[in-house]
Design a protein around this motif. Sequence first.
Motif, PDB file in Angstrom:
ATOM      1  N   THR A 219       0.813  -1.207   0.000  1.00 39.53           N
ATOM      2  CA  THR A 219       0.000   0.000   0.000  1.00 39.53           C
ATOM      3  C   THR A 219       0.849   1.261   0.000  1.00 39.53           C
ATOM      4  O   THR A 219       0.380   2.340  -0.257  1.00 39.53           O
ATOM      5  N   ASP A 220       2.151   1.101   0.304  1.00 40.56           N
ATOM      6  CA  ASP A 220       3.021   2.272   0.383  1.00 40.56           C
ATOM      7  C   ASP A 220       3.660   2.549  -0.969  1.00 40.56           C
ATOM      8  O   ASP A 220       4.485   1.789  -1.456  1.00 40.56           O
ATOM      9  N   PHE A 221       3.260   3.632  -1.610  1.00 43.53           N
ATOM     10  CA  PHE A 221       3.833   3.980  -2.905  1.00 43.53           C
ATOM     11  C   PHE A 221       4.952   5.009  -2.762  1.00 43.53           C
ATOM     12  O   PHE A 221       5.350   5.654  -3.706  1.00 43.53           O
ATOM     13  N   GLY A 222       5.399   5.229  -1.538  1.00 40.95           N
ATOM     14  CA  GLY A 222       6.448   6.228  -1.316  1.00 40.95           C
ATOM     15  C   GLY A 222       5.865   7.540  -0.795  1.00 40.95           C
ATOM     16  O   GLY A 222       4.659   7.747  -0.796  1.00 40.95           O
ATOM     17  N   ASP A 223       6.788   8.401  -0.312  1.00 40.65           N
ATOM     18  CA  ASP A 223       6.328   9.650   0.294  1.00 40.65           C
ATOM     19  C   ASP A 223       6.249  10.749  -0.744  1.00 40.65           C
ATOM     20  O   ASP A 223       7.043  10.805  -1.680  1.00 40.65           O
ATOM     21  N   LYS A 224       5.316  11.619  -0.500  1.00 40.67           N
ATOM     22  CA  LYS A 224       5.205  12.800  -1.331  1.00 40.67           C
ATOM     23  C   LYS A 224       5.926  13.962  -0.647  1.00 40.67           C
ATOM     24  O   LYS A 224       6.449  14.852  -1.264  1.00 40.67           O
ATOM     25  N   GLY A 225       5.891  13.929   0.703  1.00 39.28           N
ATOM     26  CA  GLY A 225       6.472  15.014   1.471  1.00 39.28           C
ATOM     27  C   GLY A 225       5.837  15.065   2.841  1.00 39.28           C
ATOM     28  O   GLY A 225       5.082  14.156   3.214  1.00 39.28           O
ATOM     29  N   ILE A 226       6.147  16.083   3.587  1.00 33.96           N
ATOM     30  CA  ILE A 226       5.576  16.233   4.933  1.00 33.96           C
ATOM     31  C   ILE A 226       4.726  17.491   4.950  1.00 33.96           C
ATOM     32  O   ILE A 226       5.182  18.588   4.598  1.00 33.96           O
ATOM     33  N   GLN A 248      -2.647  24.845   0.614  1.00 33.99           N
ATOM     34  CA  GLN A 248      -3.785  25.773   0.675  1.00 33.99           C
ATOM     35  C   GLN A 248      -3.961  26.251   2.111  1.00 33.99           C
ATOM     36  O   GLN A 248      -3.634  25.529   3.061  1.00 33.99           O
ATOM     37  N   GLY A 249      -4.443  27.467   2.282  1.00 32.70           N
ATOM     38  CA  GLY A 249      -4.620  28.052   3.604  1.00 32.70           C
ATOM     39  C   GLY A 249      -3.285  28.134   4.328  1.00 32.70           C
ATOM     40  O   GLY A 249      -2.317  28.666   3.781  1.00 32.70           O
ATOM     41  N   ASP A 250      -3.233  27.528   5.490  1.00 32.51           N
ATOM     42  CA  ASP A 250      -1.992  27.551   6.275  1.00 32.51           C
ATOM     43  C   ASP A 250      -1.159  26.299   6.063  1.00 32.51           C
ATOM     44  O   ASP A 250      -0.238  26.017   6.808  1.00 32.51           O
ATOM     45  N   ASN A 251      -1.507  25.518   5.075  1.00 31.06           N
ATOM     46  CA  ASN A 251      -0.830  24.247   4.880  1.00 31.06           C
ATOM     47  C   ASN A 251       0.319  24.352   3.896  1.00 31.06           C
ATOM     48  O   ASN A 251       0.180  24.937   2.817  1.00 31.06           O
ATOM     49  N   TYR A 252       1.435  23.775   4.291  1.00 27.58           N
ATOM     50  CA  TYR A 252       2.634  23.804   3.449  1.00 27.58           C
ATOM     51  C   TYR A 252       3.202  22.405   3.381  1.00 27.58           C
ATOM     52  O   TYR A 252       2.951  21.584   4.263  1.00 27.58           O
ATOM     53  N   ARG A 253       3.986  22.159   2.343  1.00 27.26           N
ATOM     54  CA  ARG A 253       4.594  20.843   2.227  1.00 27.26           C
ATOM     55  C   ARG A 253       6.112  20.965   2.122  1.00 27.26           C
ATOM     56  O   ARG A 253       6.613  21.732   1.311  1.00 27.26           O
ATOM     57  N   ALA A 254       6.774  20.176   2.980  1.00 28.01           N
ATOM     58  CA  ALA A 254       8.231  20.122   2.909  1.00 28.01           C
ATOM     59  C   ALA A 254       8.620  18.883   2.130  1.00 28.01           C
ATOM     60  O   ALA A 254       8.164  17.781   2.438  1.00 28.01           O
ATOM     61  N   VAL A 255       9.426  19.056   1.075  1.00 26.35           N
ATOM     62  CA  VAL A 255       9.872  17.896   0.305  1.00 26.35           C
ATOM     63  C   VAL A 255      11.375  17.758   0.433  1.00 26.35           C
ATOM     64  O   VAL A 255      12.077  18.677   0.829  1.00 26.35           O
ATOM     65  N   ASP A 256      11.854  16.606   0.071  1.00 27.71           N
ATOM     66  CA  ASP A 256      13.306  16.329   0.121  1.00 27.71           C
ATOM     67  C   ASP A 256      13.911  16.519   1.504  1.00 27.71           C
ATOM     68  O   ASP A 256      15.024  16.998   1.645  1.00 27.71           O
ATOM     69  N   ILE A 257      13.166  16.199   2.512  1.00 31.12           N
ATOM     70  CA  ILE A 257      13.739  16.249   3.859  1.00 31.12           C
ATOM     71  C   ILE A 257      13.161  15.085   4.652  1.00 31.12           C
ATOM     72  O   ILE A 257      11.976  14.753   4.509  1.00 31.12           O
ATOM     73  N   SER A 258      14.007  14.424   5.445  1.00 30.04           N
ATOM     74  CA  SER A 258      13.503  13.290   6.208  1.00 30.04           C
ATOM     75  C   SER A 258      12.758  13.790   7.436  1.00 30.04           C
ATOM     76  O   SER A 258      12.922  14.941   7.868  1.00 30.04           O
ATOM     77  N   GLU A 277       1.884  15.993   9.109  1.00 31.42           N
ATOM     78  CA  GLU A 277       1.433  14.718   8.545  1.00 31.42           C
ATOM     79  C   GLU A 277       2.368  14.278   7.425  1.00 31.42           C
ATOM     80  O   GLU A 277       2.803  15.090   6.603  1.00 31.42           O
ATOM     81  N   LEU A 278       2.676  13.003   7.466  1.00 35.06           N
ATOM     82  CA  LEU A 278       3.484  12.444   6.392  1.00 35.06           C
ATOM     83  C   LEU A 278       2.546  12.144   5.220  1.00 35.06           C
ATOM     84  O   LEU A 278       1.615  11.362   5.343  1.00 35.06           O
ATOM     85  N   SER A 279       2.762  12.783   4.090  1.00 32.04           N
ATOM     86  CA  SER A 279       1.847  12.601   2.961  1.00 32.04           C
ATOM     87  C   SER A 279       2.343  11.484   2.052  1.00 32.04           C
ATOM     88  O   SER A 279       3.475  11.498   1.576  1.00 32.04           O
ATOM     89  N   LYS A 280       1.459  10.486   1.838  1.00 31.21           N
ATOM     90  CA  LYS A 280       1.814   9.326   1.014  1.00 31.21           C
ATOM     91  C   LYS A 280       1.365   9.548  -0.422  1.00 31.21           C
ATOM     92  O   LYS A 280       0.338  10.180  -0.685  1.00 31.21           O
TER      93      LYS A 280
END
Lengths: 292, 255, 64
Positions: A219-226, A248-258, A277-280
């Motif tokens: 079910t895990d296709f890898g991470d998209k980001g946090i 959107q809104g106050d939501n941001y995504r961090a990529v390329d970081i563990s 949240e870890l986004s899958k």
Amino acid sequence: MDILKIENLSKSFNDKNVIDNLSLIVRENEIYGFIGSNGSGKTTTMNMILGQLEPNGGDIYVCGEKVNFGNTETNKYIGYLPDVPEFYNYMTAPQYLRLCAKLTDLKKNERESRIDYLLSIVGLSGERSKIKAYSRGMKQRLGVAQALIHQPELLICDEPTSALDPKGRMELLKILKDITAETTVIFSTHVLTDVERISDYAGILYEGNIVKEIDLSKTDFGDKGIDLKLDSNEYKSLSERIELSHLQGDNYRAVDISLRDLYQLLYTLDIQPSQLELSKKSLEDIYLEVTR
Amino acid sequence: MNQIMTLLNKELVESLKTFKLLAIIITFLIIGVLSPFIVLIMPDILESAVVDSGIEMVIPEPTADQSYMQFFSHINQLGFIVFLLLFGGILTNEISRRTLINLLTKGLKRHNVVLSKVLFILIIWTVIYFMSAMITYLYTVYFFDETVHHLPAALSTTWLYGIFLISLIFLFSAAFKNFIAVIFSIIGVVVVMMILTVFPSIEMFVPQHLLSLNMELIIGEKDLSDTLTPVAVTLSASILVFILSIFIFNKKTLV
Amino acid sequence: MLSESDWIIFLIPLILLQVILMITALVLIIRQTHFKYFNKIIWIVIVLLLNIIGPVLYFILERR
């Protein structure tokens, strides 16, 4: 055993390569979702598996036997549900299935019990009206029954849910899921949720080839980001250190970081996100990635 | 064989449920009754016309020959047309409506599709044609004392011509995808044959010749030996066309 | 010259056959709600006016 093996299949219409050097293997009792946009060559591939369309190159093997265009012996292993199945409208469902049964190798004494069984799994038992009066959903379900009449090793369904309402779609997917005990299923679709719901494997058809095969049992296709929920001050200080994309809104995504590094950073900067949240990756993300 | 018997039964049921069988039987029954009737009422019609115009003339007595002549012309003008309209789409209807896909993709042999339809349509044609001919015959022997020449042979030539037309239905059904194309192609072939029969040197080798031969047999102008060449040509042409149809259909893309 | 009884042995089958064909087509037309070509009234007129060919056209165009 490999129920279906396709090797370097090619087909072009008017010099346009619809299928270009496609190879594919489907194993026993799998449900294989064949994903592709309209016109990507799903139906073309299926018609070649069925020996109804002549490939320009490549070989297809069903249950180890080679498919020949025109009159192919391999069709006795295959049940096929066309996208819009057509029947003889003056018949009833049992009459139609009886006709189909007589045209196959099914033993005479097994016919009636097989017909009753199939009518019950597709929910058409006791349906006495002529096929002329059937709804699209009923025709699709009768289509499944006729395709399974001769206990095929491989069931091929072309866009089985595309013309159905949500209820009909759910019913049909359940039927397909339930019959994997007795047969292998390949179905094409452009609806990714259908594939996620029932498939074991999915192949994404793009520009005439399978560009990605996905094992859906993992079910895990890898991470998209946090994904983080940050106020404007927190965003300001964090964005100076790492790259953040705005969702959107106050939501941001961090990529390329563990996750570990991010925690460390948040601790250092004394930031407490109100949500983290870890986004899958979903199947859709993969699809969009490979068909870009 | 099993597949053919199953499909033969399906064709029979289908022609009953779509009323095609009823329509073709009634049409050919009507032709059978109408042909001698027209010959017998002709003097009455002529007489009333003559009396009205005041011209003196001798009205010829109707003959048995004329009864069969009427029969042949009704078959040519009405029988063949109705038959082609009702059964010309026997294969193309299934191709265009995609009803064969379900059956072919579970192992039905393509040649069995063609063979069962050929067999069915040949049975229908033979039964309705000779039924119609028998009715004309019965009326004719009841109303006329004289006999005609070579009746079975004369009737058979038109029957054989019908088989040639049926072979064309299958050839053009295998080659094209729709009923209209089939009908117009057959009309095209008939027109070409009609033109060819104008030349006496090749007339014998054109199936269309059978349709003029039948009357010449009845009135005793031609003998059985004269039928040999056109019958052999038409029969072998029909068989070749049937075989060709199966080959073309086997390699046809049906999607 | 045909006698009256002679006329009858021709006319009865001829009329009966045409009527059977026509009535069959008319009953089907009246019971049919959706037509691929034309409409109910036009089909009724076609079947009534064109002997044999009218019902045949109806069977091949609407009931295939």
